[in-house]
Design a protein around this motif. Sequence first.
Motif, short mmCIF file in Angstrom:
data_model
loop_
_atom_site.label_atom_id
_atom_site.label_comp_id
_atom_site.label_asym_id
_atom_site.label_seq_id
_atom_site.Cartn_x
_atom_site.Cartn_y
_atom_site.Cartn_z
N ARG A 208 -20.97 -0.80 14.54
CA ARG A 208 -20.92 -0.50 13.11
C ARG A 208 -20.95 1.02 12.89
N PHE A 209 -20.22 1.46 11.86
CA PHE A 209 -20.13 2.88 11.55
C PHE A 209 -20.17 3.09 10.04
N LYS A 210 -20.74 4.23 9.66
CA LYS A 210 -20.72 4.60 8.25
C LYS A 210 -19.42 5.33 7.96
N ILE A 211 -18.67 4.82 7.00
CA ILE A 211 -17.34 5.36 6.70
C ILE A 211 -17.45 6.75 6.09
N THR A 212 -16.64 7.66 6.60
CA THR A 212 -16.60 9.02 6.05
C THR A 212 -15.68 9.07 4.84
N GLU A 213 -14.51 8.43 4.94
CA GLU A 213 -13.56 8.40 3.83
C GLU A 213 -12.84 7.07 3.83
N LYS B 173 -45.71 8.60 12.78
CA LYS B 173 -46.09 7.50 11.90
C LYS B 173 -45.09 7.36 10.76
N MET B 174 -44.71 8.48 10.16
CA MET B 174 -43.71 8.43 9.09
C MET B 174 -42.39 7.88 9.61
N GLU B 175 -41.99 8.33 10.79
CA GLU B 175 -40.73 7.89 11.36
C GLU B 175 -40.74 6.39 11.62
N TRP B 176 -41.88 5.89 12.08
CA TRP B 176 -42.00 4.45 12.36
C TRP B 176 -41.89 3.65 11.07
N VAL B 177 -42.56 4.10 10.01
CA VAL B 177 -42.49 3.42 8.72
C VAL B 177 -41.07 3.44 8.18
N ILE B 178 -40.40 4.58 8.31
CA ILE B 178 -39.03 4.71 7.81
C ILE B 178 -38.08 3.77 8.56
N GLN B 179 -38.20 3.75 9.87
CA GLN B 179 -37.33 2.88 10.67
C GLN B 179 -37.56 1.41 10.34
N LYS B 180 -38.81 0.99 10.38
CA LYS B 180 -39.11 -0.43 10.15
C LYS B 180 -38.92 -0.82 8.68
N GLY B 181 -39.21 0.10 7.77
CA GLY B 181 -38.97 -0.18 6.36
C GLY B 181 -37.50 -0.40 6.08
N THR B 182 -36.65 0.35 6.75
CA THR B 182 -35.20 0.16 6.62
C THR B 182 -34.79 -1.21 7.14
N GLU B 183 -35.30 -1.59 8.29
CA GLU B 183 -34.96 -2.89 8.86
C GLU B 183 -35.40 -4.03 7.92
N LEU B 184 -36.54 -3.86 7.28
CA LEU B 184 -37.09 -4.92 6.44
C LEU B 184 -36.38 -5.03 5.10
N GLY B 185 -35.85 -3.90 4.59
CA GLY B 185 -35.09 -3.99 3.34
C GLY B 185 -35.50 -3.09 2.22
N MET B 186 -36.31 -2.05 2.48
CA MET B 186 -36.70 -1.16 1.38
C MET B 186 -35.48 -0.48 0.77
N ILE C 283 -32.69 8.80 10.90
CA ILE C 283 -33.39 7.62 11.40
C ILE C 283 -33.04 6.40 10.56
N THR C 284 -33.00 6.59 9.24
CA THR C 284 -32.63 5.52 8.33
C THR C 284 -31.22 5.02 8.61
N SER C 285 -30.30 5.97 8.82
CA SER C 285 -28.91 5.62 9.06
C SER C 285 -28.78 4.74 10.30
N GLU C 286 -29.43 5.13 11.37
CA GLU C 286 -29.36 4.35 12.61
C GLU C 286 -29.99 2.98 12.44
N ALA C 287 -31.13 2.92 11.73
CA ALA C 287 -31.81 1.64 11.53
C ALA C 287 -30.97 0.72 10.65
N ALA C 288 -30.26 1.29 9.68
CA ALA C 288 -29.40 0.47 8.82
C ALA C 288 -28.28 -0.16 9.62
N LYS C 289 -27.69 0.60 10.54
CA LYS C 289 -26.63 0.05 11.39
C LYS C 289 -27.19 -1.07 12.27
N GLN C 290 -28.34 -0.81 12.89
CA GLN C 290 -28.92 -1.78 13.81
C GLN C 290 -29.24 -3.08 13.11
#
Length: 245
Positions: free
Chosen positions: A3-8, A87-100, A130-137
Amino acid sequence: MNRFKITELGNEVFWLRDAERDHLVRVLRLKPGDLVVGFDNTGMEYTSVINKIEDNSVTCRILSSDHPDVEAHTAVYLVAGLSKGEKMEWVIQKGTELGMKSLIPLRAKRSVMQLEGSRAQERVVRWQRITSEAAKQSHRVQEPIISEVCDWKDLAEVVPPDTQWLIPYEEEKTQTLVSVLKTMDAERPIAILIGPEGGFDETEVAFAQEKLGAKSVTLGPRILRAETAALATLVMVLGHFGDLG
């Protein structure tokens, strides 16, 4: 498929540039003819075939499009008092996976880490990666936004005006999260205020209650770490409104 985030995005093709192009070519070593999925943060995703790889871009021909039902139906904003980096990075990664929907870093009186100026901007850029990578995953089609580091007085300006506020607080003994969620509207956004390592100061809790209309809640008899409280509350809110479980 990768999966990739579209540039254009064009009518029948999309392009990947910069970091997305480099990841496809240098890390994954994909070639013309390989299938990929692109998303553009509007809720759409596109199954495509790599058409052309150039020095500055990758062109992908769209085969089909979809609007998958993967985003949370209730928008949940996580307002997190600044905590130590990992700790912030962990919350951001897992929060993204969960759906924030978004994470808002908050300067709090008891924050061990304080960020100002360029340091704050650099950290937000890192958190957004970090959010971008977690969203793809996690196969999301809309990345959560990491807001700029905020002060208390600015909080009301970074969420929709009809937002409902929650603040888990260790001194709250009677009002449970479950009971408060029953009074909330799934169609309106919800913002969860989570303290840093040392929790919120009493004056900060009073500000949240009086100025934001936040409802203080207990998460139970045990004292949770900041990062545990953040994700436990997020899970309970999303679960209550049918987005998990």
